[in-house]
Scaffold this active site. Structure first.
Site, PDB file in Angstrom:
ATOM      1  N   ASP A  38     -22.609   6.139  -2.872  1.00  0.00           N
ATOM      2  CA  ASP A  38     -21.562   5.924  -1.873  1.00  0.00           C
ATOM      3  C   ASP A  38     -22.088   6.262  -0.472  1.00  0.00           C
ATOM      4  O   ASP A  38     -21.882   5.512   0.484  1.00  0.00           O
ATOM      5  CB  ASP A  38     -20.329   6.772  -2.183  1.00  0.00           C
ATOM      6  CG  ASP A  38     -19.283   6.661  -1.092  1.00  0.00           C
ATOM      7  OD1 ASP A  38     -18.817   5.535  -0.844  1.00  0.00           O
ATOM      8  OD2 ASP A  38     -18.945   7.680  -0.462  1.00  0.00           O
ATOM      9  N   LYS A  89     -29.743   6.379  -7.690  1.00  0.00           N
ATOM     10  CA  LYS A  89     -29.689   7.612  -8.505  1.00  0.00           C
ATOM     11  C   LYS A  89     -31.105   8.099  -8.843  1.00  0.00           C
ATOM     12  O   LYS A  89     -31.368   9.296  -8.857  1.00  0.00           O
ATOM     13  CB  LYS A  89     -28.907   7.366  -9.806  1.00  0.00           C
ATOM     14  CG  LYS A  89     -27.402   7.260  -9.588  1.00  0.00           C
ATOM     15  CD  LYS A  89     -26.776   8.628  -9.461  1.00  0.00           C
ATOM     16  CE  LYS A  89     -25.284   8.581  -9.650  1.00  0.00           C
ATOM     17  NZ  LYS A  89     -24.652   9.854  -9.292  1.00  0.00           N
ATOM     18  N   HIS A 118       0.811  -1.219   0.000  1.00  0.00           N
ATOM     19  CA  HIS A 118       0.000   0.000   0.000  1.00  0.00           C
ATOM     20  C   HIS A 118       0.850   1.279   0.000  1.00  0.00           C
ATOM     21  O   HIS A 118       0.363   2.358  -0.332  1.00  0.00           O
ATOM     22  CB  HIS A 118      -0.913  -0.010   1.236  1.00  0.00           C
ATOM     23  CG  HIS A 118      -2.155   0.810   1.085  1.00  0.00           C
ATOM     24  ND1 HIS A 118      -2.225   1.935   0.288  1.00  0.00           N
ATOM     25  CD2 HIS A 118      -3.386   0.675   1.641  1.00  0.00           C
ATOM     26  CE1 HIS A 118      -3.454   2.442   0.362  1.00  0.00           C
ATOM     27  NE2 HIS A 118      -4.166   1.706   1.164  1.00  0.00           N
ATOM     28  N   LEU A 139     -30.143   9.975  -4.682  1.00  0.00           N
ATOM     29  CA  LEU A 139     -29.269   9.759  -3.527  1.00  0.00           C
ATOM     30  C   LEU A 139     -27.896   9.293  -4.000  1.00  0.00           C
ATOM     31  O   LEU A 139     -27.810   8.462  -4.903  1.00  0.00           O
ATOM     32  CB  LEU A 139     -29.876   8.709  -2.595  1.00  0.00           C
ATOM     33  CG  LEU A 139     -31.205   9.087  -1.928  1.00  0.00           C
ATOM     34  CD1 LEU A 139     -31.772   7.895  -1.178  1.00  0.00           C
ATOM     35  CD2 LEU A 139     -31.033  10.277  -0.992  1.00  0.00           C
TER      36      LEU A 139
END
Length: 612
Positions: free
Chosen positions: A417, A410, A327, A414
């Protein structure tokens, strides 16, 4: 001028790097105001008043001095956070990083042309590698499209770190070495490392100036596999990369002292384009359940992963694929992009190789044989023992929620995520009976070398809504109203954090300035509410949206009593992964995911509630 016009008008991958804005330092007052708001769900009245006094004292005392020093630092750097973040979040960390820091994910090829099938590992592996190598060539030629928000370019620097990059263990701090160069910058390594049954091989992917074809790559892989399957296993030096960092650094120093040739071998692995892992496992996987394959990607055979490598591409015996990445050099979106590129190309070509079947006369792969002794073999065994002990404690589930997805959220206007984040807040609240401090990744790539900022989804608004959902006397309309307030709050926070107005990295900067100046740790950072609300990496919910493509990611929790929760969003589904530690009696990844799915239904039902 004529010369200028003669040049290609196509945008180059890294052409905007020099014109990106510097990372701003937020206002102290604003950051502290946001911080105070974020601790509210975790405090009673008295605790909150105490923290409020601490914050006020900080703001009007040492905080102002630290802020001035931070502004001073920012004047001389285009990104005041970059070096600090790399060190604090990754390179100074001493716990084993392969399991605790690395991220990974399964390839979604199984959803179309490549369902699990024994005997396909090498043929599919060579095709997957060929598409990966084309991506590498696009990067080298700077033909990869610049990512943008609207017309604003995003920082592309992390894409330089995907290939030919490796972390090197150090006694107190690790380092990152990056050998990648674009064509205009000069030579870049062009060899692959292949790990198989504890042995290491390398071969060049370019032959007489041209990239090898998939059948040529397959010939190389076949040579390696036949050799490994007919001869004894190698020592599995790669397992050392799973060790605690200082231990691995000492083991590496000893390995090099045994024979200088060992350093040459290590450098060949470090500089390789990527590590291709031939894994003998055949994990179960379906489009609705990626749990077993994801677990194997994160915690599989340590002798066929080089944990410090920026990109391990794993090929399982049943023709299923995945990736495991360090990472430190980049965030998950880099891997998401390459995985999606490969998956799209496999889909377009119906899972087949459609080029020439002709195989040129190419030198066979070279085996890299480490000089080892009893001490090295003991180090390897010790590394494996601690790795398998931690691995046995990991619980990981990856399921698809297929009742609805982005399309329906959608339609209800809203943000998908935020929809998942609030479902997670409600799920945690229902399962544990209290709010869960939560970390969600926001990206700051609008700025030079920007990486991430913390969004804290456990807001007062979210908690009020969770409580209303558990209170039978609250009407549906009230619940809906409170939910929409929580949505609005979350969306604003995400926007702030992406545009350099978050507060977590700012507070980190102020604490690091104090440390560098040799000052005592300000009371703000020792206040129990600081860590209880998630500060210093104490978030019980560590979460990230992996994106809106067919790519899923997995990571372990940030804390022992927490969860790692990662998800991607498609038109018709949400795919979520959740990890927890079995040795923590109060966490259960399976139960949390079921609660999240339950919450998603409840939220959509609330949206059906008509206005009065």
């Amino acid at each position: 001028m004529e010369n200028q016009l003669a040049k290609s008008t196509e945008e180059r991958t890294f052409q905007y790097q020099d014109s990106l804005p510097s990372l701003p330092v937020p206002s102290l007052e604003e950051s502290l105001k946001k911080y105070l708001e974020s601790v509210k769900p975790f405090a009673n009245e008295e605790e909150y008043k105490n923290t409020e006094a601490i914050v006020w004292k900080f703001q009007n005392g040492i905080g102002e001095k630290l802020q001035q020093k931070l502004l001073q630092r920012a004047k001389g750097r285009r990104n005041w956070l970059e070096e600090w973040w790399l060190n604090v979040a990754y390179l100074d960390v001493r716990i084993p990083s392969q399991l605790n820091v690395n991220f990974g994910g399964p390839a979604s090829h199984i959803e179309h042309y490549w369902p699990p099938k024994e005997g396909t590992q090498l043929e599919r592996g060579s095709i997957s590698l060929w598409h990966n190598l084309n991506y590498w060539q696009l990067l080298r030629k700077e033909k990869l499209a610049v990512e943008k928000v609207g017309n604003t370019p995003l920082d592309m620097n992390q894409f330089r770190m995907l290939f030919s990059t490796c972390k090197i263990p150090g006694i107190t701090r690790d380092s990152i070495i990056n050998y990648f160069r674009t064509e205009s910058e000069g030579h870049s390594p062009s060899h692959l490392a292949v790990l198989c049954r504890g042995r290491v091989f390398v071969f060049d992917v370019m032959h007489e100036g041209y990239l090898m074809t998939a059948p040529e790559i397959q010939r190389q892989l076949t040579y390696i596999q036949k050799k490994c399957h007919s001869e004894p296993d190698g020592p599995g030096v790669a397992a050392l990369t799973t060790e605690e960092r200082t231990r691995w650094a000492k083991a590496r120093e000893y390995l090099i002292s045994l024979n200088p040739e060992n350093l040459t071998i290590l450098e060949k692995i470090q500089s390789s384009l990527l590590v291709f892992c031939l894994d003998d496992d055949s994990p179960h996987v379906t489009p609705e359940d990626y749990s077993q394959v994801s677990a194997k990607i994160l915690n599989g055979d340590p002798t066929v992963r080089w944990g410090d490598k920026s990109y391990n591409l794993i090929a399982f015996s049943n023709g299923v694929f995945g990736s495991n990445c360090d990472h430190a050099p980049f965030d998950a979106m880099v891997l998401v992009k390459v995985c999606y590129y490969v998956d799209e190309n496999i889909l377009e070509n119906e899972g087949r190789w459609k080029g020439s079947e002709k195989v040129r006369d190419i030198p066979v792969p070279e085996e890299l044989v480490f000089t080892v002794d009893e001490k090295v073999l003991n180090d390897i065994n010790q590394a494996k023992a601690q790795y398998f002990k931690q691995v046995s404690d990991l619980q990981l589930v990856v399921y698809a929620f297929t009742s609805f997805g982005k399309k329906l959220t959608k339609e209800k206007q809203l943000h998908p995520d935020t929809f998942i984040q609030l479902a997670l807040q409600l799920a945690y609240y229902r399962l544990h009976g209290r709010p869960g401090c939560c970390y969600e990744t926001a990206m700051t790539r609008l700025f030079y070398h920007g990486r991430t900022e913390t969004v804290r989804p456990c807001t007062v608004e979210a908690v009020n809504w969770c409580q209303s959902m558990q209170n039978p006397s609250t009407s549906l309309l009230e619940r809906k109203h409170m939910m929409l307030e929580a949505f609005a709050k979350h969306n604003k926070m995400m926007k702030d954090c992406s545009t350099g107005k978050g507060f977590d990295r700012h507070l980190l900067g102020l604490s690091l300035i104090a440390k560098e100046e040799g000052l005592p740790v300000p009371e703000l950072f020792t206040d129990p509410l600081f860590s209880r609300s998630g500060g210093s990496g104490n978030f019980v919910l560590s979460t990230s949206l992996v994106g809106y493509l067919r790519v899923q990611g997995v990571m372990v929790p940030m804390v022992h009593n927490g969860y790692g929760f990662f998800y991607h969003i498609r038109d018709d589904r949400f795919v979520v992964s959740c990890s927890a530690w079995k040795s923590c009696p109060e966490t259960d990844a399976e139960k949390l995911v079921q609660q999240v799915f339950h919450a998603l239904y409840d939220m959509m039902q609330l949206m059906e509630t008509p206005h009065l």
